[in-house]
Design a protein around this motif. Sequence first.
Motif, mmCIF file in Angstrom:
data_model
loop_
_atom_site.group_PDB
_atom_site.id
_atom_site.type_symbol
_atom_site.label_atom_id
_atom_site.label_comp_id
_atom_site.label_asym_id
_atom_site.label_seq_id
_atom_site.Cartn_x
_atom_site.Cartn_y
_atom_site.Cartn_z
ATOM 1 N N LYS A 269 0.827 -1.206 0.000
ATOM 2 C CA LYS A 269 0.000 0.000 0.000
ATOM 3 C C LYS A 269 0.862 1.257 0.000
ATOM 4 O O LYS A 269 0.593 2.220 -0.728
ATOM 5 C CB LYS A 269 -0.937 -0.029 1.209
ATOM 6 N N PHE A 270 1.912 1.276 0.798
ATOM 7 C CA PHE A 270 2.797 2.445 0.865
ATOM 8 C C PHE A 270 3.460 2.709 -0.484
ATOM 9 O O PHE A 270 3.555 3.856 -0.923
ATOM 10 C CB PHE A 270 3.886 2.224 1.924
ATOM 11 N N VAL A 271 3.951 1.650 -1.128
ATOM 12 C CA VAL A 271 4.601 1.823 -2.430
ATOM 13 C C VAL A 271 3.605 2.341 -3.458
ATOM 14 O O VAL A 271 3.941 3.195 -4.293
ATOM 15 C CB VAL A 271 5.245 0.499 -2.889
ATOM 16 N N GLY A 272 2.368 1.846 -3.388
ATOM 17 C CA GLY A 272 1.346 2.350 -4.308
ATOM 18 C C GLY A 272 1.129 3.846 -4.157
ATOM 19 O O GLY A 272 0.984 4.571 -5.143
ATOM 20 N N VAL A 273 1.127 4.343 -2.920
ATOM 21 C CA VAL A 273 0.973 5.775 -2.679
ATOM 22 C C VAL A 273 2.196 6.540 -3.177
ATOM 23 O O VAL A 273 2.086 7.575 -3.829
ATOM 24 C CB VAL A 273 0.743 6.058 -1.178
ATOM 25 N N ARG A 274 3.390 6.003 -2.883
ATOM 26 C CA ARG A 274 4.602 6.722 -3.296
ATOM 27 C C ARG A 274 4.702 6.814 -4.820
ATOM 28 O O ARG A 274 5.137 7.838 -5.368
ATOM 29 C CB ARG A 274 5.860 6.039 -2.733
#
Length: 372
Positions: A269-274
């Motif tokens: 999820k974090f990588v998707g946001v970044r």
Amino acid sequence: MSLDKKTSTDIVSGGNKTPLVIFKTKEDRNETDISKMSNFFEDYVHEMTLSIRESSHLQEIMELPIADLSVIGDVINQADIIVQGNITLLPDFENLPSDVRMKLKKGIYSIGESKQVEDNLRAVILDENGVRIKDITLKKVMNNPWNVETMRSIGNQMQMRQIYAKLSEIQEFQTYQIQRDRDRDIIVPFLDARQLVLEAATKKSEYDQMRMLKVADDRIRTAINAVYTDIETTSKCLAKKVSRPFGYFSKTPNTYMGFIADDLQIATKFVGVRLQILEYLGERETAKLVLENYQSRMLSFIEQPISKRGLSASMLMHDYFPYNDSNMDFWYNFSVEMKPALKKSMEQLKLEATDSDDKEVYFVSVEDSEDE
């Protein structure tokens, strides 16, 4: 600009940038429990699809590029992107009537070929009596350098979404108290990044927006690296614990596996946001590097030996996860399915090229029937 209202240019808007809107729901903006937040990939893919539709030349075609009409039905029923071979079918979100989709799902309506004119292979929607009520039109997207890049971005987000969906299926539903060091190292930097993105959307100056988004990117980079480290450390602790006599019979392995399952979803999820932040900032090369690093980490989790028996972290999860009838062999199946997909994507990134240029892309729309 209201955070709950956005235009189709929130993600990619060329030279005239509007605020980046990632966190849309109340939970996205205010919760600290990452699991309660949105799957950020869904709206991103939707926005990128609309941007292709609005900025590309579309050529309506009469002959279907695929023989299996059920694939077109899947695009309409699921309102989702379908890839079959070198053909990508994009749902025309603005022209997929909800009532028609509902009746198709219930089996009241069906999809068939138009039979009114010989050699006309247009797909149509038939009612319960076999009467044609709607036409399905396909409009081919004529490739240009911009929409090829956009399709690559959509493909990256679709892979992130696929991984996240599979991890969601195999995560054990358990409640536990996240320790303060995890809050400090993983959750807080992400919350900082989220707040900066939200505050950037309130700034009238593009310079202020971009400056705050760059700081947000720094924060989420820290959070991603922290969760990567946690996955690696916890996996090693799991391997060490289960190697000891009777270590499997304690509660500790389950606790470790719970942390790992959560961390994998959080990282995804974090990588998707970044990736969305970097795309907005125009940092495509950095986004590619971030995605390559993520894929490498996931592949190491799947295949790098960490136990005395030469098992990888995912295979340890498979061996010791508390399976039941509903989730049997999920970790094994996850590894088998994702390993070739990750390797293929990593190979494409290393070559700095994909086969997107050769892919045929079509929008699938539902329109009122026309006389033939």
